[in-house]
Design an enzyme around this catalytic site. Structure first.
Site, PDB file in Angstrom:
ATOM      1  CE1 TYR A  74      -4.317   0.228  -0.415  1.00 43.44           C
ATOM      2  CE2 TYR A  74      -4.297  -1.684   1.023  1.00 43.44           C
ATOM      3  CZ  TYR A  74      -4.952  -0.869   0.117  1.00 43.44           C
ATOM      4  OH  TYR A  74      -6.232  -1.155  -0.257  1.00 43.44           O
ATOM      5  CD  GLU A 134      -4.919   4.787   0.598  1.00 42.29           C
ATOM      6  OE1 GLU A 134      -5.109   5.675   1.457  1.00 42.29           O
ATOM      7  OE2 GLU A 134      -5.699   3.832   0.426  1.00 42.29           O
ATOM      8  CG  ASP A 161      -8.595  10.265 -23.738  1.00 42.03           C
ATOM      9  OD1 ASP A 161      -7.588   9.568 -23.933  1.00 42.03           O
ATOM     10  OD2 ASP A 161      -9.645   9.822 -23.251  1.00 42.03           O
ATOM     11  CB  THR A 189      -4.680   3.806 -21.886  1.00 32.23           C
ATOM     12  OG1 THR A 189      -4.758   3.861 -23.303  1.00 32.23           O
ATOM     13  CG2 THR A 189      -6.030   4.154 -21.290  1.00 32.23           C
ATOM     14  CE  LYS A 196      -7.327   2.163 -25.542  1.00 26.72           C
ATOM     15  NZ  LYS A 196      -7.450   2.864 -24.258  1.00 26.72           N
ATOM     16  NE  ARG A 233      -6.005  -4.330 -19.869  1.00 33.37           N
ATOM     17  CZ  ARG A 233      -6.648  -4.068 -21.006  1.00 33.37           C
ATOM     18  NH1 ARG A 233      -7.645  -3.230 -21.042  1.00 33.37           N
ATOM     19  NH2 ARG A 233      -6.283  -4.643 -22.129  1.00 33.37           N
TER      20      ARG A 233
HETATM   21  N1  DSN Z   1     -12.195   0.453 -24.748  1.00 32.45           N
HETATM   22  C1  DSN Z   1     -11.120   1.167 -25.388  1.00 32.45           C
HETATM   23  C2  DSN Z   1     -11.114   0.970 -26.863  1.00 32.45           C
HETATM   24  O1  DSN Z   1     -11.332  -0.151 -27.277  1.00 32.45           O
HETATM   25  O2  DSN Z   1     -10.879   1.898 -27.604  1.00 32.45           O
HETATM   26  C3  DSN Z   1     -11.106   2.574 -25.043  1.00 32.45           C
HETATM   27  O3  DSN Z   1     -11.076   2.718 -23.665  1.00 32.45           O
END
Ligand code: DSN
Length: 417
Positions: A57, A59, A203, A229, A232, A238
């Site tokens: 932990y 925080e 974003d 994110t 990707k 993730r």
């Molecule tokens: N769910 C993702 C996508 O497939 O683009 C975006 O968060």
């Protein structure tokens, strides 16, 4: 087949769960992954997630935690933050968001009051759930309005976005999408935001790896806040992340913790740090350029096979294929391709008349297949196979032949060998 095996010396007693994990590893090896938001993280990135850091932990933030014993996880988080800042040329970074949506929640909380007006891209035209869907926190707590692509070009027209912004006077303007295949002009968006006295957020979840690898212009010089994110095109674990100038970091940090999250996932933050180091290498620039070249070749191949691509093609990693142009729904196309081990997702196309669970498109992306080494020549074959299946989804001979060709390719280009 050589599969990835975390902690190989671990005694594994839970046969049920390990059997499912093994089957999923095998599925990834055997299928061509065209889901545009997925990728194959390196074995080192995955190994970091299977470590004792999951027990801790922490925080708070490095040097200011609510728990003792954080001296080593502080090192990890400092490394992750510093690498993120270097990689993207950002003054500050928060690497704790568990996901892109939680990064967006913190970004909104740092800039908005409940009920404030926001202008973002419509989900139906390629935007994201957390940019104002009525059932998402964003649409529940803030007053979201949307812009979309033009009916003829299926591209954004920033003059139209400007007109909407002038009429609406939002407190926040957002750029960024989950299914938009053309470059986004962040400088022009920022100019619109300034003109209407709005804050500007990007974003860049989908294109973060392309930005890191120099294959898409960076939003960092133009945006007040950038969310992303890490799993990707960036090919990390993730998770989410927030980048911002130094004057915004105090509000961002407190909006993320304690605002939207409790303890950070330190094992995932370690994996993020490893992924950022990987993305700093020259080989990652080569990878990002190849992702775009592959997407372009795949789109050209599909157009050559007589299949319509939304806006006519792609400049990034993603394309929307209008499978209505060959008489299928997106759901039927997704199923047909799955039968030959090509994985993708049904997706609305702009101005779609079908409901989302049916849709008229499939979204294809090249981030994962490029990671396993597929090149432009492979894209020509892949486009041909997709074309054959979409035109004859029930034909057993076609299915058998294409499935065999996919199997030959996946065995020749393994992910974790
Ligand atoms: N769910 C993702 C996508 O497939 O683009 C975006 O968060």
């Amino acid at each position: 087949m050589t599969l990835y095996s975390p902690a190989p010396n671990t005694t594994k007693t839970d046969d049920s769960i390990w059997a499912s994990i093994a089957r999923e590893e095998e599925r990834q090896e055997l299928q061509l992954e065209l889901i545009a938001s997925e990728n194959h993280a390196s074995a080192e990135v995955m190994a970091a997630m299977g470590t004792a850091l999951t027990n801790k932990y922490a925080e708070g933030y490095p040097g200011r935690r609510y728990y003792g014993g954080c001296e080593f996880v502080d090192e990890v988080e400092d490394l992750a933050r510093n690498r993120a800042r270097e990689l993207f040329g950002s003054e500050r970074a928060n690497v704790q968001p568990h996901s892109g949506t939680q990064a967006n929640m913190a970004a909104f909380m740092s800039m908005l009051d409940p009920g404030d007006k926001v202008l973002a891209m419509s989900l139906d035209h390629g935007g994201h759930l957390s940019h104002g869907h009525t059932k998402n926190f964003s649409g529940v707590f803030y007053d979201f309005h949307s812009y979309g692509v033009e009916p003829d070009s299926e591209r954004l027209d920033l003059d139209k976005v400007r007109e909407q912004a002038l009429a609406l006077r939002p407190k926040l303007l957002i750029a960024g999408a989950s299914a938009y295949s053309r470059p986004i002009d962040f400088e022009a968006f920022a100019a619109i935001a300034r003109e209407v006295d709005a804050l500007f957020m990007v974003d860049m979840a989908h294109i973060a790896g392309l930005v890191a690898g120099g294959a898409h212009a960076s939003p960092i010089p133009h945006a007040d806040v950038v969310t992303l994110t890490t799993h990707k095109t960036l090919r990390g674990p993730r998770g989410g992340m927030i980048l911002c100038p130094k004057e915004r970091i105090v509000k961002i940090n407190s909006a993320l913790f304690p605002g939207g999250q409790g303890g950070p996932l330190m094992h995932v933050i370690a994996a993020k740090a490893i992924a950022f180091r990987e993305a700093q290498q020259d080989s990652f620039k080569t990878y990002a350029a190849q992702v775009v070249a592959n997407a372009s070749a795949l789109a050209e191949g599909l157009v050559g096979a007589g299949i319509r691509i939304v806006s006519g093609g792609t400049d990034n990693h993603v394309m929307l294929v209008d499978v209505g142009s060959v008489g299928l729904s997106g759901a039927a196309a997704e199923d047909a391709l799955h039968r030959v081990n090509i994985t993708c997702n049904k997706n609305l196309i702009p101005f779609d008349k079908r409901p989302p669970m049916e849709a008229s498109g499939v979204r294809l992306g090249t981030a994962a297949i490029t990671t396993r080494g597929l090149d432009v020549a492979d894209m020509g074959h892949l486009a041909g196979w997709i074309g054959e299946i979409l035109r004859a989804p029930e034909d057993e001979a076609t299915i058998k032949r294409v499935a065999g060709a996919v199997a030959e390719l996946t065995s020749r280009k393994p992910i974790y060998a």
